[in-house]
Design an enzyme around this catalytic site. Sequence first.
Site, mmCIF file in Angstrom:
data_model
loop_
_atom_site.group_PDB
_atom_site.id
_atom_site.type_symbol
_atom_site.label_atom_id
_atom_site.label_comp_id
_atom_site.label_asym_id
_atom_site.label_seq_id
_atom_site.Cartn_x
_atom_site.Cartn_y
_atom_site.Cartn_z
ATOM 1 N N ALA A 63 -1.213 3.363 -42.977
ATOM 2 C CA ALA A 63 -2.618 3.774 -42.977
ATOM 3 C C ALA A 63 -2.667 5.281 -42.728
ATOM 4 O O ALA A 63 -1.706 5.864 -42.222
ATOM 5 C CB ALA A 63 -3.362 3.034 -41.871
ATOM 6 N N GLY A 102 0.834 -0.079 -42.734
ATOM 7 C CA GLY A 102 -0.015 -0.578 -43.808
ATOM 8 C C GLY A 102 0.707 -0.585 -45.146
ATOM 9 O O GLY A 102 0.405 -1.410 -46.017
ATOM 10 N N GLU A 125 3.547 0.363 -35.974
ATOM 11 C CA GLU A 125 2.233 0.559 -35.341
ATOM 12 C C GLU A 125 2.302 0.608 -33.834
ATOM 13 O O GLU A 125 1.565 1.351 -33.173
ATOM 14 C CB GLU A 125 1.269 -0.554 -35.774
ATOM 15 C CG GLU A 125 0.756 -0.423 -37.201
ATOM 16 C CD GLU A 125 1.641 -1.085 -38.241
ATOM 17 O OE1 GLU A 125 2.836 -1.344 -37.953
ATOM 18 O OE2 GLU A 125 1.150 -1.331 -39.364
HETATM 19 N N1 3HC Z 1 -1.216 9.254 -41.764
HETATM 20 C C1 3HC Z 1 -1.574 10.551 -41.863
HETATM 21 N N2 3HC Z 1 -0.680 11.561 -41.910
HETATM 22 C C2 3HC Z 1 0.615 11.233 -41.851
HETATM 23 C C3 3HC Z 1 1.054 9.914 -41.735
HETATM 24 C C4 3HC Z 1 0.078 8.889 -41.699
HETATM 25 N N3 3HC Z 1 0.421 7.596 -41.630
HETATM 26 N N4 3HC Z 1 2.406 9.917 -41.688
HETATM 27 C C5 3HC Z 1 2.788 11.190 -41.780
HETATM 28 N N5 3HC Z 1 1.722 11.994 -41.872
HETATM 29 C C6 3HC Z 1 1.717 13.457 -42.042
HETATM 30 C C7 3HC Z 1 2.333 14.172 -40.856
HETATM 31 O O1 3HC Z 1 1.373 14.419 -39.866
HETATM 32 C C8 3HC Z 1 2.849 15.433 -41.496
HETATM 33 O O2 3HC Z 1 1.762 16.304 -41.653
HETATM 34 P P1 3HC Z 1 1.989 17.895 -41.570
HETATM 35 O O3 3HC Z 1 2.967 18.227 -42.631
HETATM 36 O O4 3HC Z 1 0.628 18.445 -41.750
HETATM 37 O O5 3HC Z 1 2.530 18.148 -40.189
HETATM 38 C C9 3HC Z 1 3.275 14.982 -42.895
HETATM 39 O O6 3HC Z 1 2.586 13.751 -43.121
HETATM 40 C C10 3HC Z 1 4.763 14.732 -43.021
HETATM 41 O O7 3HC Z 1 5.178 13.883 -41.953
HETATM 42 P P2 3HC Z 1 6.566 14.097 -41.200
HETATM 43 O O8 3HC Z 1 6.729 15.532 -40.853
HETATM 44 O O9 3HC Z 1 6.607 13.098 -40.106
HETATM 45 O O10 3HC Z 1 7.604 13.730 -42.358
HETATM 46 P P3 3HC Z 1 9.017 13.039 -42.247
HETATM 47 O O11 3HC Z 1 9.571 13.045 -43.612
HETATM 48 O O12 3HC Z 1 9.808 13.609 -41.135
HETATM 49 O O13 3HC Z 1 8.718 11.514 -41.840
HETATM 50 C C11 3HC Z 1 7.608 9.405 -41.941
HETATM 51 C C12 3HC Z 1 8.044 10.679 -42.702
HETATM 52 C C13 3HC Z 1 8.852 8.614 -41.504
HETATM 53 C C14 3HC Z 1 6.786 8.582 -42.880
HETATM 54 C C15 3HC Z 1 6.808 9.816 -40.680
HETATM 55 O O14 3HC Z 1 5.813 10.722 -41.049
HETATM 56 C C16 3HC Z 1 6.142 8.671 -39.969
HETATM 57 O O15 3HC Z 1 6.781 7.972 -39.202
HETATM 58 N N6 3HC Z 1 4.822 8.513 -40.209
HETATM 59 C C17 3HC Z 1 4.020 7.530 -39.509
HETATM 60 C C18 3HC Z 1 4.273 6.154 -40.052
HETATM 61 C C19 3HC Z 1 3.395 5.163 -39.338
HETATM 62 O O16 3HC Z 1 3.288 5.146 -38.129
HETATM 63 N N7 3HC Z 1 2.763 4.287 -40.118
HETATM 64 C C20 3HC Z 1 1.880 3.316 -39.555
HETATM 65 C C21 3HC Z 1 0.494 3.886 -39.496
HETATM 66 S S1 3HC Z 1 -0.600 2.827 -38.668
HETATM 67 C C22 3HC Z 1 -0.965 1.634 -39.793
HETATM 68 O O17 3HC Z 1 -0.440 1.629 -40.878
HETATM 69 C C23 3HC Z 1 -1.991 0.640 -39.372
HETATM 70 C C24 3HC Z 1 -2.073 -0.530 -40.301
HETATM 71 O O18 3HC Z 1 -1.345 -1.571 -39.753
HETATM 72 C C25 3HC Z 1 -3.516 -0.982 -40.493
#
Ligand code: 3HC
Length: 703
Positions: A63, A102, A125
């Site tokens: 998400a 998500g 999450e």
């Molecule tokens: N939403 C919004 N922005 C996000 C994002 C997300 N899910 N994931 C990453 N970003 C952004 C970061 O803030 C960063 O922004 P910036 O360049 O402005 O600083 C950019 O994307 C790149 O991220 P990283 O620097 O972390 O890139 P990496 O290549 O090192 O890592 C990744 C990539 C492994 C995908 C890492 O970003 C990550 O772990 N992201 C979060 C994943 C996550 O937690 N997903 C679950 C979200 S909650 C959800 O899905 C709820 C659902 O169940 C309803």
Amino acid sequence: MSEVVSFHRSERVGIITVDNQPVNALSQAVRQGLVDALGKALADAEVQAILLVGKGRTFIAGADITEFGKPQKDPGLGDVIARYEASEKPVVAAIHGTALGGGLEVALACHYRVAARDAKCGLPEVKLGLLPGAGGTQRLPRLVGVPKALDMIVSGEPIGATDAKAIGLVDEVVEGDLVAGAVAFAAGVASRRPLPRARDLSANVDETKVDPALFDKARKDAAARARGGKAPLRCVDAVKAAVELPFDEGLKRERELFLEAVESTESKALRHVFFGERTAAKIPDVPADTPTTPVRRVAVLGAGTMGGGIAMVFANAGISVLLVDREQDFVDKGLGIIKKNYAATVSKGRLSQGEMDARVGRITGTTSWDGLAEVDLVIEAVFEEMGLKKEIFGKLDKLCRPDAILATNTSTLDTNEIARSTSRPGQVIGLHFFSPANVMRLLEIVRGEKTSKTVVATSMKLARQLGKVGVLVGVCSGFVGNRMLHTYGREAQLLIQEGALPQQVDAVLTRFGFAMGPCATSDLAGLDVGWRIRKGQPRPPPGARYSGAVGDRLAEMGRFGQKTSAGFYRYEPGNRAPMPDPEVEAIIVAVSKELGIERRKVDDHEIFERCMYSMINEGAKILDEGIALRASDIDTVWINGYGFPAHRGGPMFHADVVGLPKIHARLREFLAQHGKAWEPSALLERLAREGKTFASLDAGRGA
Ligand code: 3HC
Ligand code: NAI
């Protein structure tokens, strides 16, 4: 068609591509695009199977976290996912990079999943204080069974494609070109019916076959690890609903738990931590395109505690290191400890012997400085003595290439003064690693008044390459972390002099979520360290409080902490668990008496407020002086370097949660009771008066 999701056809396979880089997060535009593209694919009579792929470096990483806490715009993710699952044409998710949160939930609702060999799948999450909120807790157990689903959802750790195939999470691992392989797979299943839908699978969640003790155990383990966080427990409850309730009701239960979680301070804190770490990498006057220099060969001066750990950090990242000490004995001792550390990791099964040999092979121990002429970066980690450091930097200046970076690992000394002992202060910077350097994620990057932007940018980039969280800080005694630690530790000691005991102080802070309390931490670091430093410093003037009195007395008795099995606590042989010691209580009572302090009952609330608010006040001063760029940088330092509980967001986030007017009022009361050390920071005072927060300050600065 939306710009972030496109549709095209390759013969009989309709391909839906998500292109919302960098990580294809499921923003409102992507959700709408997914609905529209599916509509097109279903309406196209030529299309017999549908493929969902991500463009760029990854499938869908979840998400869009920036949308949490804002009013939700349609279509909701649950609705999008339901449409994909209900599709009459088979939908195949083709996963590369990461399918997270998500993103994996979308894939779980597809009828088939194929993945590239190096792809990863996970539901992280929980690390954001949440639980999967788009069906993940209901579909994953149906696909892979309750024990594996619990593991993945409660830990938040992703698994690789091979493991995902082994547990039935993906149907095929594609070698070579993913899209080509996935198109072939989709064509192969185009006419297969009935379509496999995760929601219809019941065998793995049959209540009569799932051992209920699994959930009790998962709850117990999660509670023990969560240090007061609730998200892992909510995850367990949601998976339990998959077993106890029919699919649609289970989804409803998951939704309720998700909405509770998203509103919790815990989740807001963890989201703040997520973005805080990434924001720390952005330096306003050093734009992302600032040139950097390559760091291929490194030298570390001093093969002691820090030098050895730092050498391991580089070797782990595949970079060759020269480890230099003044005598061969010290070099050998340092290399011996490095090998012992690696061997311990090998014996725990976390490193192969081959990899250990490769890493050890990257570290060359020597007493000769000859190789220094070749290196791109030198990190000095010799004794903490200004005279010695200046002499060493003078020598480095003559020996090293003009473009080499000269870094110091000093934890207290003035980086500017060290830089002035060279003819190139622009090339000098502090790289303050934390002990044990090969374990702790924090790297304080100390920018001197003359440090060049290239050197700053190179150091920030290097931190990432080394797997560290780099935070840029300015020069002052103790920089950000240790300067705040000093005030925190001081209050802990003063409280002990006034009537508390180490175990009471530590219990208050571990209940808040700290991994260890301040007294147990001092025992771990060694009471002799602070004692020796204090011996060299002037005592506070008469009338001012001296916080080192108990520590000094313990150290004088040879109670140096864990290494002597006695410090603020006693330790059983081979056991690191601190045991309250009546002898220590007697010493503390005697010290209080000598200081003329009448001991009183100190309540837990006072312990918490004095330790925490003194630290917050110091943090505000640090921010006001420009030593830290943002409040969130201070939080990043404390979470990654000092065991501050991530689900509390860091000291400055916590200050906002408590409310700055309340903290300011308490600071004034403590000022009246305990004197000048409690002078409120002008910045904190102003923010409190104006009804602002540290978060609003950061936002106003564009952080
Ligand atoms: N939403 C919004 N922005 C996000 C994002 C997300 N899910 N994931 C990453 N970003 C952004 C970061 O803030 C960063 O922004 P910036 O360049 O402005 O600083 C950019 O994307 C790149 O991220 P990283 O620097 O972390 O890139 P990496 O290549 O090192 O890592 C990744 C990539 C492994 C995908 C890492 O970003 C990550 O772990 N992201 C979060 C994943 C996550 O937690 N997903 C679950 C979200 S909650 C959800 O899905 C709820 C659902 O169940 C309803
Ligand atoms: P240490 O005493 O374990 O190691 C210092 C090493 O430097 C010794 O092996 C010594 O032989 C060597 N050395 C001394 N003079 C030298 C010279 N002229 N040339 C080459 N080698 C020389 O000290 P430690 O704990 O590793 O600290 C090193 C630096 O790191 C200090 O500046 C300290 O403040 C800083 N630091 C220490 C932390 C800790 O927790 N120990 C944490 C962060 C920084």
